[in-house]
Design a protein around this motif. Sequence first.
Motif, PDB file in Angstrom:
ATOM      1  N   GLY A 102       9.243  60.438   4.690  1.00  0.00           N
ATOM      2  CA  GLY A 102      10.150  61.481   4.739  1.00  0.00           C
ATOM      3  C   GLY A 102      11.396  61.056   4.396  1.00  0.00           C
ATOM      4  N   GLN A 103      11.749  60.223   5.227  1.00  0.00           N
ATOM      5  CA  GLN A 103      13.334  59.454   5.011  1.00  0.00           C
ATOM      6  C   GLN A 103      13.530  58.876   3.770  1.00  0.00           C
ATOM      7  N   ARG A 104      12.691  58.116   3.605  1.00  0.00           N
ATOM      8  CA  ARG A 104      12.771  57.390   2.260  1.00  0.00           C
ATOM      9  C   ARG A 104      12.899  58.482   1.108  1.00  0.00           C
ATOM     10  N   VAL A 105      12.057  59.469   1.151  1.00  0.00           N
ATOM     11  CA  VAL A 105      12.190  60.349   0.112  1.00  0.00           C
ATOM     12  C   VAL A 105      13.597  60.960  -0.079  1.00  0.00           C
ATOM     13  N   MET A 106      14.077  61.283   1.320  1.00  0.00           N
ATOM     14  CA  MET A 106      15.486  62.186   1.155  1.00  0.00           C
ATOM     15  C   MET A 106      16.469  60.958   0.758  1.00  0.00           C
ATOM     16  N   ILE A 107      16.332  59.763   1.048  1.00  0.00           N
ATOM     17  CA  ILE A 107      17.397  58.698   0.459  1.00  0.00           C
ATOM     18  C   ILE A 107      17.238  58.542  -1.219  1.00  0.00           C
TER      19      ILE A 107
END
Lengths: 276, 252
Positions: A158-163
């Motif tokens: 999820g964090q990678r998606v946001m980045i």
Amino acid sequence: MSLLSVKNLRVSFDTEAGLVEAVRGVSFELGRERLGIVGESGSGKTMTGRAVLRLIRPPGRIEADRMAFDGQDLMRATEREMRALRGPRIAMVMQDPKYSLNPVMKVGAQLMEGLRQRDRLSRMEAHDKAIAALEAVQIRDPGRVMEAYPHELSGGMGQRVMIAMMLIPNPDLLIADEPTSALDVTVQAEVLAILDGLVRNRGMGLIFISHDLRLVARFCDRVLVMYKGKVVEELAAQDLMQAKHPYTQGLLNCLPRIGGPRQPLPGLDRNADWAV
Amino acid sequence: MALIEIDNLSVTFLSKGHRVLAVKDVSLAVEARESFGLVGESGSGKSTILRAICGLAPVSGGAIRIDGQPLDRGAGKGFARRVQMVFQDPYASLHPRHTIDRTLSEPLAIHGIGDTDARVMRALDDVGLPRSFRFRFPHQLSGGQRQRVAIARALMLEPEILLLDEPTSALDASVQAETLNLLNRLRAERGLTFLMVSHDLAVIDHMCDRILVMQHGQAVEELTRDQLAGAQMKTDYARSLFAASADRMLAG
């Protein structure tokens, strides 16, 4: 010329209990470098980051002698001009993917929304760009992730998606607010490495907001240490262990160390002169 | 004989029709008054083991014994007096509409223990909270203060075993230090046995005598504190966890 220049920034809130000053006169200059802002909860680090984007709602007030991004005065910019900056020029990555992604929209649709609306790309082009963005943050099966809902992804994914989402418009400045504190140490290291690579390769400026002093020291060029809305110390990251200010030393010493002594961990002295 | 014995424990969840093996054949033994740590990334099954001990997870194989006694299904009153748990998120683990007083006195009422007034006051003193907090609600407290209430609640029945599920990961560094100090002091004073879960190796190292590294629901490697400090791990995974720890980052 510096990318972002902030002089005497103040953020205050009128509450029932009176005026609360979250940020009390913060000044810094940022080039195309990595600046860390560290402090405990309530130190005003997040508010500083949000104030740069003017993302503080009334009754909150932002005041500054000067706040300029790439020569543009952020204090005088109209709401319309600010909207043109947010996203394409200055992007922000939030702390928790669980709360910052739309839970009822597939990841692909969220990634493509901006490309379709802002850049007026066709569905095909937007799709390809979104896939490329996911690959850039080292997601191995971007096709599956595009079709997934946020709850179907792990925290690290999820964090990678946001980045990925924030980096699509290729901003000049990235503000990352605790981007890895919801993640495990191993995943944290991966996400930081990705962020580091992207910042280096694209020559972005980065403001990295975190409560973890050691992480920031490892990852940034320069560190601002905040306490109660003020910057108590500014130092180059490699000099962190030689920090002079008692608050910075306190923050470092209260962390347990592998193989460290078994004595009680030293607490922070909040009654000293600097704490007022 | 060890106080907590876990033999070949397996936990299986049913999710969307298919079975997920969250814990596979994990065995461990914790001696009385020992502090034992479980470490690993999220999804490694470390918290599930704690929940299985409390009867909060579906055990599909193996055995859990406390002091030689196999756990009867559905932990009963006797179990609650011996084993208590402190949860990760102090914002979610306290009843938002109960005062601190009610939260702390409820276990006493359930177990028919009198002397409520004095015991609640003493519990607040023990965890270093001012007595004036007694009739406050959780939202009037900071995260660290809430976690102190959660620790006080767990200690109301004077258990011998505390299960600690990431007790400080939601807290600031300085508040974490205070909370860890509090836990260590209480353990020394009361001779408690800790089974503690964390993803932070430095925290586990500070608190525990022995450590079990877990990954994908399986036990990877057991380490003593000295082996950890000396970086004498045998498996690659334990080594990568060690290398990624924020503590090591600064040194390297």
